[in-house]
Design an enzyme around this catalytic site. Structure first.
Site, PDB file in Angstrom:
ATOM      1  N   HIS A 135      10.544   4.632  -2.424  1.00 41.74           N
ATOM      2  CA  HIS A 135       9.828   4.162  -1.230  1.00 41.74           C
ATOM      3  C   HIS A 135       9.643   2.644  -1.294  1.00 41.74           C
ATOM      4  O   HIS A 135       9.895   1.930  -0.334  1.00 41.74           O
ATOM      5  CB  HIS A 135       8.482   4.884  -1.162  1.00 41.74           C
ATOM      6  CG  HIS A 135       7.671   4.818  -2.432  1.00 41.74           C
ATOM      7  ND1 HIS A 135       8.214   5.052  -3.682  1.00 41.74           N
ATOM      8  CD2 HIS A 135       6.364   4.495  -2.664  1.00 41.74           C
ATOM      9  CE1 HIS A 135       7.270   4.907  -4.604  1.00 41.74           C
ATOM     10  NE2 HIS A 135       6.148   4.558  -4.005  1.00 41.74           N
ATOM     11  N   LYS A 143      14.592   3.370 -10.397  1.00 39.62           N
ATOM     12  CA  LYS A 143      13.563   3.797  -9.442  1.00 39.62           C
ATOM     13  C   LYS A 143      13.696   3.004  -8.135  1.00 39.62           C
ATOM     14  O   LYS A 143      13.681   3.577  -7.049  1.00 39.62           O
ATOM     15  CB  LYS A 143      12.167   3.621 -10.056  1.00 39.62           C
ATOM     16  CG  LYS A 143      11.039   4.080  -9.122  1.00 39.62           C
ATOM     17  CD  LYS A 143       9.666   3.923  -9.732  1.00 39.62           C
ATOM     18  CE  LYS A 143       8.583   4.096  -8.671  1.00 39.62           C
ATOM     19  NZ  LYS A 143       7.234   3.768  -9.146  1.00 39.62           N
ATOM     20  N   ASP A 196       0.863  -1.185   0.000  1.00 40.26           N
ATOM     21  CA  ASP A 196       0.000   0.000   0.000  1.00 40.26           C
ATOM     22  C   ASP A 196       0.898   1.233   0.000  1.00 40.26           C
ATOM     23  O   ASP A 196       1.818   1.336   0.809  1.00 40.26           O
ATOM     24  CB  ASP A 196      -0.926   0.002   1.218  1.00 40.26           C
ATOM     25  CG  ASP A 196      -2.096   0.940   0.996  1.00 40.26           C
ATOM     26  OD1 ASP A 196      -2.607   1.013  -0.136  1.00 40.26           O
ATOM     27  OD2 ASP A 196      -2.500   1.624   1.948  1.00 40.26           O
TER      28      ASP A 196
HETATM   29  P1  IMP Z   1      -2.221   1.764  -3.887  1.00 38.98           P
HETATM   30  O1  IMP Z   1      -1.069   1.474  -2.993  1.00 38.98           O
HETATM   31  O2  IMP Z   1      -2.337   0.750  -4.970  1.00 38.98           O
HETATM   32  O3  IMP Z   1      -3.478   2.020  -3.114  1.00 38.98           O
HETATM   33  O4  IMP Z   1      -1.816   3.078  -4.653  1.00 38.98           O
HETATM   34  C1  IMP Z   1      -2.170   4.347  -4.200  1.00 38.98           C
HETATM   35  C2  IMP Z   1      -2.038   5.327  -5.312  1.00 38.98           C
HETATM   36  O5  IMP Z   1      -0.692   5.744  -5.388  1.00 38.98           O
HETATM   37  C3  IMP Z   1      -2.432   4.854  -6.693  1.00 38.98           C
HETATM   38  O6  IMP Z   1      -3.046   5.957  -7.326  1.00 38.98           O
HETATM   39  C4  IMP Z   1      -1.128   4.498  -7.348  1.00 38.98           C
HETATM   40  O7  IMP Z   1      -1.153   4.698  -8.747  1.00 38.98           O
HETATM   41  C5  IMP Z   1      -0.193   5.478  -6.678  1.00 38.98           C
HETATM   42  N1  IMP Z   1       1.134   4.902  -6.506  1.00 38.98           N
HETATM   43  C6  IMP Z   1       1.487   3.876  -5.696  1.00 38.98           C
HETATM   44  N2  IMP Z   1       2.790   3.626  -5.794  1.00 38.98           N
HETATM   45  C7  IMP Z   1       3.266   4.505  -6.703  1.00 38.98           C
HETATM   46  C8  IMP Z   1       4.547   4.709  -7.253  1.00 38.98           C
HETATM   47  O8  IMP Z   1       5.531   4.028  -6.967  1.00 38.98           O
HETATM   48  N3  IMP Z   1       4.629   5.705  -8.168  1.00 38.98           N
HETATM   49  C9  IMP Z   1       3.574   6.481  -8.540  1.00 38.98           C
HETATM   50  N4  IMP Z   1       2.367   6.327  -8.056  1.00 38.98           N
HETATM   51  C10 IMP Z   1       2.209   5.335  -7.142  1.00 38.98           C
END
Ligand code: IMP
Length: 215
Positions: A200, A195, A62
């Protein structure tokens, strides 16, 4: 085989790059993303749900974008905001700020049904914080997930990277990558290895990989 739980192929590519693609498989399982102010309880709850679904070791990822001058918004709501406003509009909001510093944060939540020995990385035991984040059930009761007095322990690994919001640049990556710059390049201008070396997710994967090798 470790099940990397996500519907996002971009995250899986980065995890494979780090952990090797023989040891990781994508589990395309859409766990319930509860609304909570912190990433940890969201990921921990997802890991329990995914483990109960798969019956095998799972790793839930997440992540979110935290813009400093917006008190961390969109943070845990990043996915919803990308789906509603979109990345371009998030940049337009950031462009109006004097201070454009931001960070990406990632929490990896691991569950294999067993307990964990002590280590510096936190263990989420499905306590009342997670139960409260899950909200009331159909009867209006807030209870520990699964109705069990002994909720599944989940190990959490966190990573963060500082950067700043910029106008979109680059074709790689996914999500907010084109508008997040670290050390002069946006994440969308880096390949997966570049990257991972600073991101993170790479930092959280590094902690996880070191711990998992001893598991
Ligand atoms: P989730 O962890 O899948 O809930 O992602 C949360 C949001 O952050 C989503 O809109 C993802 O596209 C964005 N996101 C998560 N990790 C990254 C990353 O490494 N780069 C850019 N966007 C990210």
């Amino acid at each position: 085989m470790l099940n990397y739980v996500t519907t996002n192929a971009g995250k899986v590519r980065e995890a494979e790059e780090y952990l090797g693609n023989e040891s990781v498989g994508q589990l395309d399982f859409d766990y319930t993303e509860v609304q909570a102010p912190e990433l940890g309880p969201i990921a921990a709850r997802g890991a329990r749900e995914a483990y109960r679904h798969a019956g095998e070791p799972v790793l839930v990822d997440d992540a979110g974008l935290f813009i400093e001058d917006l008190d961390g918004f969109p943070g845990p709501y990043s996915s919803y905001v990308e789906g509603t406003l979109g990345v371009e509009r998030v940049w337009e909001i950031a462009e109006a700020l004097e201070d454009r510093r931001a960070s990406f944060r990632c929490v990896l939540a691991y569950c294999d049904g067993e307990g964990f020995a002590a280590s510096p990385d936190p263990v989420d035991r499905g306590d009342r914080v997670a139960a409260a984040a899950a909200g009331p059930d159909a009867d209006g009761e807030v209870s520990v997930e699964g109705g069990s007095a002994e909720p599944l322990p989940v190990k959490l690994f966190e990573g963060a990277v500082p950067g700043r919001m910029v106008a979109p640049r680059g074709d790689g990556g996914f999500g907010y990558d084109p508008i997040f710059e670290h050390d002069g390049a946006t994440f969308a201008e880096m390949d997966a290895a570049e990257k991972n070396a600073v991101s993170h997710r790479g930092r959280a994967l590094g902690k996880f990989a070191e711990w998992f090798a001893e598991r």
